[in-house]
Design an enzyme around this catalytic site. Structure first.
Site, PDB file in Angstrom:
ATOM      1  N   PRO A  25       0.838  -1.209   0.000  1.00 14.23           N
ATOM      2  CA  PRO A  25       0.000   0.000   0.000  1.00 14.23           C
ATOM      3  C   PRO A  25       0.866   1.249   0.000  1.00 14.23           C
ATOM      4  CG  PRO A  25      -0.017  -1.060   2.150  1.00 14.23           C
ATOM      5  CD  PRO A  25       0.692  -1.992   1.228  1.00 14.23           C
ATOM      6  N   TYR A 178      -1.585   4.011  13.382  1.00 15.94           N
ATOM      7  CA  TYR A 178      -2.945   4.489  13.127  1.00 15.94           C
ATOM      8  C   TYR A 178      -3.889   3.872  14.156  1.00 15.94           C
ATOM      9  CZ  TYR A 178      -0.846   6.440   8.951  1.00 15.94           C
ATOM     10  OH  TYR A 178      -0.042   7.161   8.100  1.00 15.94           O
ATOM     11  N   GLY A 315       7.301  -1.755  -2.191  1.00 16.10           N
ATOM     12  CA  GLY A 315       6.660  -0.449  -2.154  1.00 16.10           C
ATOM     13  C   GLY A 315       7.145   0.512  -3.207  1.00 16.10           C
TER      14      GLY A 315
END
Length: 346
Positions: A25, A178, A315
């Site tokens: 991601p 998060y 990534g």
């Protein structure tokens, strides 16, 4: 040297990957002002469909989860339709794609949605919002029991929305400091109720989210990203080891599609984990594990051959090389990534 990356991998009876290279991601801030994915994003993902699995950029489950500009959502009909355009493009190109479900918690900022930011406890992080440096972080409201139940429902609904939008599954973002990760670390979780203090309590909300999503869309389409080592927007605490010892044992029985390490550089050693994030997780979790964090194709392939993890997520090289899989397979040189590439979708 990289041949093992190109072997198919069966996640479960529902999903088989064409190879073991995953696109990690990568937040790009390229949604429109209503947080709706665009045609440019559909083209961007489709060009990378040769990956065994694409994990989408993190996708906001509800408005107060936004911590960065123009990050896409998955909570309005227009956003669902926008993502359907993306998933259709990926599927036409022969790929598979999971949505990474995201709430930033105390890393959110009220300027994006006009309300109160939330977290496990009323403890702020220091600094300012990336790409919006004039915005300094705020003190969050510690969520109530009722608000926790609503969050669980909202994660579940976002997972259902993802399947409606054509995703092959979801990866719950439980890493990188998060919201879900904030419950799992003592620095950010100062609660004294049934969601704090002990490993069982601190893992209660994360496990409830996992269970709600598994029930909603199936465990075979549910994955999770975790950060046992605190390394960004959070201070480490030796007591965190006990939390993750318990948490990983509980996850072992959930039979998820995979578990994904959240770390920028997997060579980082954590004293309280007695090693790297991936080596610690591998020792405590026996099922499909995705490694990530500054690996090249060759070093990642070597790690797979040494059973350090089962799948390799790449990534930034995927930003610079839409044809990353093909280049590695054909032993062609890679375009070097630079931060200048973040301003455009190639």
């Amino acid at each position: 040297m990289t041949a093992n990356l190109f072997q198919p991998y069966q996640l479960n009876s529902t999903i088989t990957l064409n190879n073991k290279i995953l696109m990690a991601p990568l937040t790009r801030c390229m949604a429109d002002d209503e947080l709706v994915p665009t045609q440019m994003m559909a083209d961007y993902y489709a060009r990378r469909a040769a990956a065994g699995l694409i994990i989408s950029e993190a996708v906001i489950i509800r408005p107060d989860g936004q911590g960065y500009p123009n990050t896409p959502g998955l909570f309005t009909p227009a956003q669902i339709d926008g993502w359907r355009m993306v998933t259709d493009a990926v599927h036409r190109a022969g790929g598979k794609i999971f949505a990474q479900l995201w709430h930033t918690g105390r890393v959110a900022h009220s300027s994006f949605f006009g309300g109160q930011i939330i977290g496990p406890s009323a403890v702020a992080i220091e600094g300012s919002v990336p790409r919006q440096r004039e915005l300094t972080y705020e003190v969050p409201k510690a969520v109530s029991h009722e608000e926790i139940e609503q969050l669980i429902n909202d994660y579940s609904q976002a997972a259902a929305n993802a399947i409606d939008a054509g995703f092959d599954g979801v990866e719950i973002h439980g890493a990188n400091a998060y919201l879900i990760d904030q419950f799992l670390h003592h620095d950010s979780n100062r609660r004294t109720d049934e969601y704090g203090e002990t490993p069982q309590n601190m893992a209660r909300f994360p496990l409830a989210v996992v269970d709600a999503i598994c029930e909603r869309i199936g465990n075979e389409r549910t994955a999770l990203r975790v950060s046992p080592g605190a390394y960004v927007n959070m201070k480490g605490d030796s007591r965190d080891r006990q939390v993750f010892d318990y948490f990983l044992k509980q996850l072992e029985s959930r039979d998820l599609a995979y578990l994904h390490i959240g770390i920028f550089d997997d060579s980082v050693q954590f004293d309280y984990l007695a090693g790297s994030a991936s080596s610690y997780t591998r020792a405590h979790y026996s099922k499909t594990l995705v490694g990530v964090g500054s690996y090249s194709a060759k070093t990642g392939a070597a790690a797979l051959s040494e059973n350090k993890f089962d799948l390799l997520a790449i990534g930034r090289p995927f930003i610079a090389n839409p044809d990353y899989v093909e280049r590695v397979r054909d032993d062609q040189p890679l375009v070097e990534y630079s931060d200048a590439m973040l301003g455009e979708l190639i």
